[in-house]
Design an enzyme around this catalytic site. Sequence first.
Site, PDB file in Angstrom:
ATOM      1  N   HIS A 306       0.932  -1.239  -0.022  1.00  0.00           N
ATOM      2  CA  HIS A 306      -0.059   0.177   0.123  1.00  0.00           C
ATOM      3  C   HIS A 306       1.040   1.044  -0.145  1.00  0.00           C
ATOM      4  CE1 HIS A 306      -3.182   2.705   1.191  1.00  0.00           C
ATOM      5  NE2 HIS A 306      -4.186   1.898   0.704  1.00  0.00           N
ATOM      6  N   ASP A 363      -8.050  -5.363   0.046  1.00  0.00           N
ATOM      7  CA  ASP A 363      -8.344  -6.144  -1.119  1.00  0.00           C
ATOM      8  C   ASP A 363      -7.827  -7.586  -0.817  1.00  0.00           C
ATOM      9  OD1 ASP A 363      -7.547  -3.457  -3.001  1.00  0.00           O
ATOM     10  OD2 ASP A 363      -9.659  -4.367  -3.057  1.00  0.00           O
TER      11      ASP A 363
HETATM   12  C1  SDX Z   1      -6.278  -0.080  -2.950  1.00  0.00           C
HETATM   13  O1  SDX Z   1      -4.472   4.572  -2.172  1.00  0.00           O
HETATM   14  C2  SDX Z   1      -5.332   3.754  -1.387  1.00  0.00           C
HETATM   15  O2  SDX Z   1      -5.723   4.174  -0.295  1.00  0.00           O
HETATM   16  C3  SDX Z   1      -5.963   2.607  -2.045  1.00  0.00           C
HETATM   17  C4  SDX Z   1      -6.961   1.851  -1.358  1.00  0.00           C
HETATM   18  C5  SDX Z   1      -8.270   2.626  -1.267  1.00  0.00           C
HETATM   19  O3  SDX Z   1      -8.736   2.103  -0.245  1.00  0.00           O
HETATM   20  O4  SDX Z   1      -8.632   3.456  -2.080  1.00  0.00           O
HETATM   21  O5  SDX Z   1      -6.564   1.427  -0.261  1.00  0.00           O
HETATM   22  C6  SDX Z   1      -7.393   0.461  -2.182  1.00  0.00           C
HETATM   23  O6  SDX Z   1      -6.058   0.361  -3.960  1.00  0.00           O
HETATM   24  C7  SDX Z   1      -5.516  -0.943  -2.193  1.00  0.00           C
HETATM   25  C8  SDX Z   1      -4.061  -1.687  -2.921  1.00  0.00           C
HETATM   26  C9  SDX Z   1      -4.535  -2.632  -3.989  1.00  0.00           C
HETATM   27  N1  SDX Z   1      -3.694  -2.878  -4.976  1.00  0.00           N
HETATM   28  C10 SDX Z   1      -3.025  -4.224  -4.836  1.00  0.00           C
HETATM   29  O7  SDX Z   1      -3.069  -4.988  -4.055  1.00  0.00           O
HETATM   30  C11 SDX Z   1      -1.921  -4.522  -5.835  1.00  0.00           C
HETATM   31  C12 SDX Z   1      -0.704  -5.051  -5.487  1.00  0.00           C
HETATM   32  N2  SDX Z   1       0.031  -3.855  -4.748  1.00  0.00           N
HETATM   33  C13 SDX Z   1       0.800  -2.936  -5.656  1.00  0.00           C
HETATM   34  O8  SDX Z   1       0.752  -3.056  -6.967  1.00  0.00           O
HETATM   35  C14 SDX Z   1       1.248  -1.938  -4.685  1.00  0.00           C
HETATM   36  O9  SDX Z   1       1.724  -2.276  -3.272  1.00  0.00           O
HETATM   37  C15 SDX Z   1       0.589  -0.559  -4.508  1.00  0.00           C
HETATM   38  C16 SDX Z   1      -0.171  -0.300  -6.025  1.00  0.00           C
HETATM   39  C17 SDX Z   1      -0.624  -0.926  -3.890  1.00  0.00           C
HETATM   40  C18 SDX Z   1       1.124   0.523  -4.169  1.00  0.00           C
HETATM   41  O10 SDX Z   1       2.398   0.889  -4.917  1.00  0.00           O
HETATM   42  P1  SDX Z   1       3.575   1.878  -4.664  1.00  0.00           P
HETATM   43  O11 SDX Z   1       3.419   2.659  -3.262  1.00  0.00           O
HETATM   44  O12 SDX Z   1       3.492   2.874  -6.006  1.00  0.00           O
HETATM   45  O13 SDX Z   1       4.677   0.981  -4.302  1.00  0.00           O
HETATM   46  P2  SDX Z   1       5.591   0.297  -5.686  1.00  0.00           P
HETATM   47  O14 SDX Z   1       4.761  -0.103  -6.691  1.00  0.00           O
HETATM   48  O15 SDX Z   1       6.632   1.646  -5.928  1.00  0.00           O
HETATM   49  O16 SDX Z   1       6.346  -0.726  -4.816  1.00  0.00           O
HETATM   50  C19 SDX Z   1       7.698  -0.489  -3.848  1.00  0.00           C
HETATM   51  C20 SDX Z   1       8.406  -1.728  -3.993  1.00  0.00           C
HETATM   52  C21 SDX Z   1       8.551  -1.993  -5.411  1.00  0.00           C
HETATM   53  O17 SDX Z   1       9.909  -3.162  -5.168  1.00  0.00           O
HETATM   54  P3  SDX Z   1      11.421  -2.401  -5.393  1.00  0.00           P
HETATM   55  O18 SDX Z   1      11.268  -1.735  -7.058  1.00  0.00           O
HETATM   56  O19 SDX Z   1      11.616  -1.245  -4.508  1.00  0.00           O
HETATM   57  O20 SDX Z   1      12.306  -3.535  -5.530  1.00  0.00           O
HETATM   58  O21 SDX Z   1       7.679  -2.924  -3.440  1.00  0.00           O
HETATM   59  C22 SDX Z   1       7.261  -3.920  -4.577  1.00  0.00           C
HETATM   60  C23 SDX Z   1       7.556  -2.990  -5.843  1.00  0.00           C
HETATM   61  O22 SDX Z   1       7.870  -3.867  -6.688  1.00  0.00           O
HETATM   62  N3  SDX Z   1       5.875  -4.096  -4.270  1.00  0.00           N
HETATM   63  C24 SDX Z   1       5.546  -5.508  -4.714  1.00  0.00           C
HETATM   64  C25 SDX Z   1       4.144  -5.403  -4.050  1.00  0.00           C
HETATM   65  N4  SDX Z   1       3.783  -3.991  -3.734  1.00  0.00           N
HETATM   66  C26 SDX Z   1       4.950  -3.203  -4.098  1.00  0.00           C
HETATM   67  N5  SDX Z   1       6.002  -6.792  -4.763  1.00  0.00           N
HETATM   68  C27 SDX Z   1       5.311  -7.646  -4.894  1.00  0.00           C
HETATM   69  N6  SDX Z   1       3.944  -7.789  -4.710  1.00  0.00           N
HETATM   70  C28 SDX Z   1       3.449  -6.348  -4.259  1.00  0.00           C
HETATM   71  N7  SDX Z   1       2.059  -6.684  -4.107  1.00  0.00           N
END
Ligand code: SDX
Length: 428
Positions: A306, A363
């Site tokens: 998140h 989720d």
């Molecule tokens: C919702 O904003 C809100 O409040 C949203 C929400 C709401 O109520 O409205 O809470 C609802 O959208 C919840 C999130 C649902 N999405 C997912 O579950 C999809 C999986 N999660 C990710 O795609 C990610 O964690 C996000 C999109 C939720 C957050 O993305 P960020 O903050 O942009 O983080 P990032 O993509 O920059 O990741 C940081 C690091 C990266 O690795 P490095 O490049 O540092 O090595 O963490 C890794 C990412 O690759 N990473 C994950 C991951 N989430 C982040 N690696 C594996 N699995 C994951 N789920």
Amino acid sequence: MTDKATLTLGEARIELPIIIGSEGERAIDIRDLRAQTGHITLDPGFGNTGSCESAITYIDGDAGILRYRGIPIEDFAASPNFGEVAWLLICGSLPTADEYDAFSTDLTRFANLDEGMKHQFEGFPRNAPPMAILSAMINALSCFHPELHELEDEGQFRIASARLISKIRTIAAYAFRHSRGLPYIYPDPNLRYVPNFLHMMFSQPYKQYVCPQMVRDAMNLILILHADHEQNCSTSTVRVVGSSGANLFASCAAGVCALWGPLHGGANVEVLTMLEEIHHGNMTPEDYVKLAKDKDSKVRLMGFGHRVYKNFDPRAKMLGEVAEKILPRLCGNDPLLDIARRLEEIALSDPYFIDRKLYPNVDFYSGILLRAMGIPTNMFTVMFSIGRLPGWIAHWWEQHRGHGQRIARPRQIYTGETQRPYVPIDQR
Ligand code: SDX
């Protein structure tokens, strides 16, 4: 409360005010930065950028705190009532008994769709994505209520809010019925918000669906936990669209489109797909976690991570508890819940997730619960929309009534071609 930040740019030194929120959050106010320095800031994804001051929802991502108008979400669990929380978010305080009765009466009386709208469902293919139908029909709804395009009067705004919150259920249910070739089931004025929605979803002309109390409570809580989340992607979209003066219906329809994305509200569908994939033996939970850690795989552990929560998403904790409580009674032993628990256990002890502070988010468990209640997977994000609608409405109105509101129009840093001449086609 303000303080000052000093910025040195070459010979220039400027002071920028610091704004301090009611919970001690601090922001450097840069609204005069470009005028004073000729510089803008750059922050892809706005991870460090505040778009507004808001009094609706407070999140402390490190402490795992989520409060609606100051009330912790945990306080709603004992007797979950989505209508009450919708009023709280939109109006700022919990409703009195009279206010709640009047609001409930409006939600009941506004549940029907104009018959002219019903025919529009027929125009969609049976396999049309329900989120596409939802966004289209929320916009179509405004065509039947042109008097609600201009909302300056609080009374008119509240009627528009009640209409939207009531009718989104009917639109969602009719989209589902259309997809299955089933007859539309009219709302029953004797039923409350959630039972009426499930009646429209699952009753037959010859047999009424009766909503078990545990399903009614669980669905109310699911909707409450999705109701608002400060400046998330879809809520920011509603505010950006509303900042141009677009009406409430158009702004919320845009919010539906933003929520549809798999990284946002669409993640609940992706979580189910992930769990089903593991369950059907394509791979073990360990294999999947390994894949999610491999950057080249483009696979993510859906329902994890998140932008704000760097600790447990309190909503995930609450939904996980509800799942443990009602799934055995609803559908016996659900292998998908076991797989989800195993994924959580593996990820929470894996340095890759620990180092990146990746925890289950809202989720991760919502899909398993919705599936156990009979909601089809392609309707999960529609359910998220029904829950999030009061939050979108509250933010639209907060911005609409705000002083000194300006149209949202970010800047950019241009990195394209510098000036060059047009070349006629016969010389290229
Ligand atoms: C919702 O904003 C809100 O409040 C949203 C929400 C709401 O109520 O409205 O809470 C609802 O959208 C919840 C999130 C649902 N999405 C997912 O579950 C999809 C999986 N999660 C990710 O795609 C990610 O964690 C996000 C999109 C939720 C957050 O993305 P960020 O903050 O942009 O983080 P990032 O993509 O920059 O990741 C940081 C690091 C990266 O690795 P490095 O490049 O540092 O090595 O963490 C890794 C990412 O690759 N990473 C994950 C991951 N989430 C982040 N690696 C594996 N699995 C994951 N789920």
